[in-house]
Scaffold this motif. Structure first.
Motif, PDB file in Angstrom:
ATOM      1  N   LYS A 175      11.488  -7.782  -2.789  1.00 33.97           N
ATOM      2  CA  LYS A 175      12.020  -6.416  -2.685  1.00 33.97           C
ATOM      3  C   LYS A 175      10.956  -5.396  -3.072  1.00 33.97           C
ATOM      4  O   LYS A 175      10.786  -4.369  -2.426  1.00 33.97           O
ATOM      5  N   LEU A 176      10.270  -5.667  -4.163  1.00 36.05           N
ATOM      6  CA  LEU A 176       9.220  -4.740  -4.587  1.00 36.05           C
ATOM      7  C   LEU A 176       8.136  -4.661  -3.520  1.00 36.05           C
ATOM      8  O   LEU A 176       7.628  -3.584  -3.204  1.00 36.05           O
ATOM      9  N   GLU A 177       7.767  -5.795  -2.973  1.00 34.67           N
ATOM     10  CA  GLU A 177       6.748  -5.838  -1.930  1.00 34.67           C
ATOM     11  C   GLU A 177       7.162  -4.955  -0.745  1.00 34.67           C
ATOM     12  O   GLU A 177       6.350  -4.178  -0.227  1.00 34.67           O
ATOM     13  N   ASN A 178       8.419  -5.071  -0.349  1.00 37.00           N
ATOM     14  CA  ASN A 178       8.884  -4.268   0.785  1.00 37.00           C
ATOM     15  C   ASN A 178       8.850  -2.781   0.482  1.00 37.00           C
ATOM     16  O   ASN A 178       8.504  -1.977   1.337  1.00 37.00           O
ATOM     17  N   ILE A 179       9.236  -2.419  -0.738  1.00 33.77           N
ATOM     18  CA  ILE A 179       9.187  -1.004  -1.106  1.00 33.77           C
ATOM     19  C   ILE A 179       7.750  -0.499  -1.053  1.00 33.77           C
ATOM     20  O   ILE A 179       7.463   0.575  -0.525  1.00 33.77           O
ATOM     21  N   VAL A 180       6.822  -1.274  -1.568  1.00 32.22           N
ATOM     22  CA  VAL A 180       5.417  -0.862  -1.537  1.00 32.22           C
ATOM     23  C   VAL A 180       4.942  -0.698  -0.089  1.00 32.22           C
ATOM     24  O   VAL A 180       4.322   0.310   0.260  1.00 32.22           O
ATOM     25  N   HIS A 181       5.274  -1.662   0.763  1.00 30.23           N
ATOM     26  CA  HIS A 181       4.890  -1.544   2.179  1.00 30.23           C
ATOM     27  C   HIS A 181       5.471  -0.266   2.795  1.00 30.23           C
ATOM     28  O   HIS A 181       4.779   0.470   3.487  1.00 30.23           O
ATOM     29  N   GLU A 182       6.759  -0.035   2.544  1.00 25.87           N
ATOM     30  CA  GLU A 182       7.397   1.135   3.170  1.00 25.87           C
ATOM     31  C   GLU A 182       6.742   2.433   2.725  1.00 25.87           C
ATOM     32  O   GLU A 182       6.500   3.327   3.528  1.00 25.87           O
ATOM     33  N   GLU A 183       6.464   2.532   1.441  1.00 29.57           N
ATOM     34  CA  GLU A 183       5.887   3.793   0.951  1.00 29.57           C
ATOM     35  C   GLU A 183       4.424   3.952   1.365  1.00 29.57           C
ATOM     36  O   GLU A 183       3.958   5.072   1.585  1.00 29.57           O
ATOM     37  N   GLN A 184       3.705   2.866   1.474  1.00 31.80           N
ATOM     38  CA  GLN A 184       2.323   2.980   1.953  1.00 31.80           C
ATOM     39  C   GLN A 184       2.306   3.351   3.437  1.00 31.80           C
ATOM     40  O   GLN A 184       1.500   4.176   3.865  1.00 31.80           O
ATOM     41  N   THR A 185       3.208   2.764   4.198  1.00 31.45           N
ATOM     42  CA  THR A 185       3.299   3.119   5.621  1.00 31.45           C
ATOM     43  C   THR A 185       3.636   4.593   5.779  1.00 31.45           C
ATOM     44  O   THR A 185       3.055   5.304   6.589  1.00 31.45           O
ATOM     45  N   ARG A 186       4.574   5.056   4.969  1.00 33.67           N
ATOM     46  CA  ARG A 186       4.977   6.456   5.026  1.00 33.67           C
ATOM     47  C   ARG A 186       3.785   7.385   4.761  1.00 33.67           C
ATOM     48  O   ARG A 186       3.664   8.447   5.350  1.00 33.67           O
ATOM     49  N   ALA A 187       2.907   6.961   3.870  1.00 34.70           N
ATOM     50  CA  ALA A 187       1.744   7.786   3.531  1.00 34.70           C
ATOM     51  C   ALA A 187       0.632   7.658   4.573  1.00 34.70           C
ATOM     52  O   ALA A 187      -0.418   8.286   4.435  1.00 34.70           O
TER      53      ALA A 187
END
Lengths: 452, 452
Positions: free
Chosen positions: A52-64
């Motif tokens: 879950k943490l990994e997915n959140i990190v991916h999503e926020e990095q993609t957003r940036a």
């Protein structure tokens, strides 16, 4: 998931080797098992949270606007000789030779390798800006690994690297990382404060560490108490309208979060602290480092020949920075920040299961049917319940649910069902309410709207 | 993703070191970059495909009732000494010492470690059946790594382990894996044929390898041509009604797929081949191994003391099997099976982007607006287009799209827009049709319904 089919090896006793609460609770909740000193297997519950943490990190990095790659675990020593760090790194770097006698290492970080990728493929300023990142296992051969995943040897880390034409662009990338990290922590239910940190031998003051306040933190920190009131919610027009391309917007948010005094002990300056911060707002505490951002200019690009052709046709070494989030360590930090004497209390954004279902009388036809129906209804909404369908006493079931820390629990028993109700309990407050099974499902769905 | 903001370093020349087509195309399409012999960095396009395959494997393993964990990269040599494999394994195992001089290794497989987890936490037959799996980086120090990710040293692999009370239960787990693997390959657009394989020193005939037919395969295979017509679609009431809990159903599907002659050269028996298979159906070909399932009984549980208390109260060593899918190698296999002289042709289930958008006249107000609108409409439907918004000639844009192999391409130009149409092209057939932008979006959405 039905607990009878899951693998959740909770421990009754408190493991004697665990000195801090997150380590104790991760062992007791069956999240991890030590495989060697500072090296852990992630059991099903732990792996779910890690993912879950990994997915959140991916999503926020993609957003940036940052782009995911995956670099290997093993690297050749040659690249590290080129940057000069192979000899500097010391015993924390795990070294080995392959069958042909070539020097290899287990990557502790990847500035050299990502710079090699860059110089092999990018030749024009027109391809900038560029930020590449990965989430990958790293190794640092700590002399005394301890505190479970908080200070392990093998750990899961997001490391990102920006490549920019100018210092100004690189500082924009720095700010972009700062903002994306704040969003990331916020989604994990964590307050992590960016603090001015030590840049070490590289010099300059462009590095911040993100610290979660906790008594068990390894760092002593000094801050103005106002800093804990800063929130992304106070910035601009809300989170979803963040414009990561705007240098001005990112700078404004970075200023908002970094102007109030907050420093680690390496950069703490008592004179400035006392002159800038009124006495009643001065705080000395401990913090857990969960991330760091860094601008280091042309250190690696010059050493390794990572240049681009500039607008005038001349070669320019690129300005770089590196930025890390300790993904596996974050789990420890979240638990340190969110638990009670019964166990873990997961924030909704990272909980391994969205809610628990406790059947008070397994085998009772009505209770079983009601639980099955709740389970199906929640699953159909895209939620993941953990249904304790074992033939255990209610007390044991409650203790397990409290230990593993699911934020919401639905309790189902024959007595309530006679009145058409189940019980919905909040793990954090302990408060319960009786409501119809349908209303319980609706409430859970509302809680996770926009999160799950 | 807009290509102007992406990192897609395609190569014009064919790299001389690549001997097989998948290696050449992965390098040319900017999917991977060699970091050391047999060790690769996964660039953005490659990582996206890797992640898609990983998700498919997780979904199908979850569907089969198997439970995900994550074991570490580094293991202690002690466990391998306990099973007796530390000395047996030879030079393919990468060994090292940590700073305290303890023998460690980079995991090539995890029978020992998972058995250690099991024996530490499971003590009763009531906790069985149990199947744990992970997807993790592995290392085998091949003496001559070659063929890119097909025969690398560091590779990404799913490895699963079942623990059962009886041989019969363990064979059910074996069949469950066989079926879940067939589903996995099918979703990836691959036909992988289960073939009777060599069980090596362990003995018994309970092992199958899954092979994708391809001229570049490393194994010689012998089969009845009827075997390529077998499909999960012919089984029972369709894929979604598979009952993984039913011993009978799983056995029936396993029989259906393994009764027709199909063997690797290690188990090939010319006499049986000739007596069972009519001459016109006998085939000798080459295949790429993309998975293997294995039942090995109590080999590790006895060596390592992994017993449970049976129904009669007496200790019973558990029956185990291990089951692997080569996730990174699968990408090579998919490309070997699906490409033409222009480049890769991704099956819809694994494509890194669902479709490409090519703007024939970047900078033209109408064309730009139409592309932006298509991009937004597809994104709003949960699809991920790759929009080539660079100021390049149409020929170069088409060549890039063909090389990276997105299955569908929408071409937008001023001339078509005057008539209210864009062009939708199928990568596999090369066929194009003109239709309105809205109809193109609808068609793409229909193609990916149930896949994306």
């Amino acid at each position: 998931m039905r607990l009878s089919r899951y693998f959740l090896p909770v421990l009754k006793e408190t493991p004697s080797e665990a000195q801090i609460v997150s380590h104790r609770l991760m062992l007791r909740a069956g999240m991890i098992k030590q495989a060697a000193a500072g090296i852990y297997s992630w059991l099903p519950l732990g792996f779910k949270v890690l993912r879950k943490l990994e997915n959140i990190v991916h999503e926020e990095q993609t957003r940036a606007g940052h782009i995911a790659i995956q670099m290997p675990i093993l690297q050749s020593a040659d690249l590290w000789r080129e940057s000069g760090r192979y000899d500097d790194y010391g015993q924390e770097m795990l070294r080995m030779q392959d069958r042909h006698g070539r020097d290899m290492l287990y990557t502790p970080t990847a500035e050299e390798l990502v710079t090699d990728i860059f110089r092999g493929h990018v030749s024009s300023y027109k391809d900038l800006p560029l930020t590449l990142y990965q989430i990958q296992w790293k190794f640092r051969d700590e002399i005394r690994p301890r505190f479970g995943v908080m200070r392990g040897r093998e750990f899961y880390m997001k490391d990102g690297y920006n490549f920019d034409l100018t210092k100004e662009d690189a500082l924009h990338a720095y700010n972009r990382h700062l903002v994306s990290y704040l969003r990331t922590y916020e989604r994990m239910g964590l307050q992590a404060i960016p603090m001015r940190a030590d840049s070490g031998p590289i010099g300059g003051d462009n590095t911040h560490e993100f610290l979660v306040l906790a008594d068990t933190g390894e760092s002593e920190v000094f801050y103005d108490s106002d800093v804990v009131n800063l929130s992304l919610a106070n910035v601009g027009n809300g989170l979803d309208s963040l414009n990561y391309d705007s240098h001005e917007d990112m700078q404004a948010i970075a200023n908002f979060f970094t102007s109030t005094y907050a420093r680690t002990d390496e950069t703490h300056d008592p004179k400035i602290f006392e002159s800038q911060v009124p006495e009643e707002r001065r705080r000395v505490a401990r913090g857990i480092e969960v991330g760091q951002i860094f601008y280091f200019g042309t250190k690696y690009s010059e050493a390794m020949g990572a240049t681009v052709q500039g607008p005038d046709g001349k070669p320019v070494p690129v300005h770089m920075g590196s930025h890390g989030i300790g993904v596996s360590r974050l789990i420890g930090a979240i638990i340190e920040a969110s638990h009670d004497d019964k166990g873990i209390i997961w924030p909704e954004g990272v909980t391994p299961f969205h809610c628990g279902i406790v059947n008070l009388k397994q085998g009772d036809e009505e209770a079983d049917a009601a639980c099955d129906k709740l389970y199906s209804a929640l699953t159909a909404l895209g939620l993941e319940p953990l249904y304790d369908d074992r033939k255990e006493r209610a007390g044991g079931k409650f203790a397990t649910m409290d230990l593993i820390g699911l934020p919401w629990r639905i309790t189902v028993g024959p007595r309530g069902l006679k009145n058409g109700v189940v019980e919905l309990t909040c793990r954090r407050t302990g408060e319960s309410e009786e409501l119809s099974p349908e209303a319980a499902v609706t409430k859970i769905a509302e809680i996770y709207e926009g999160i799950a």
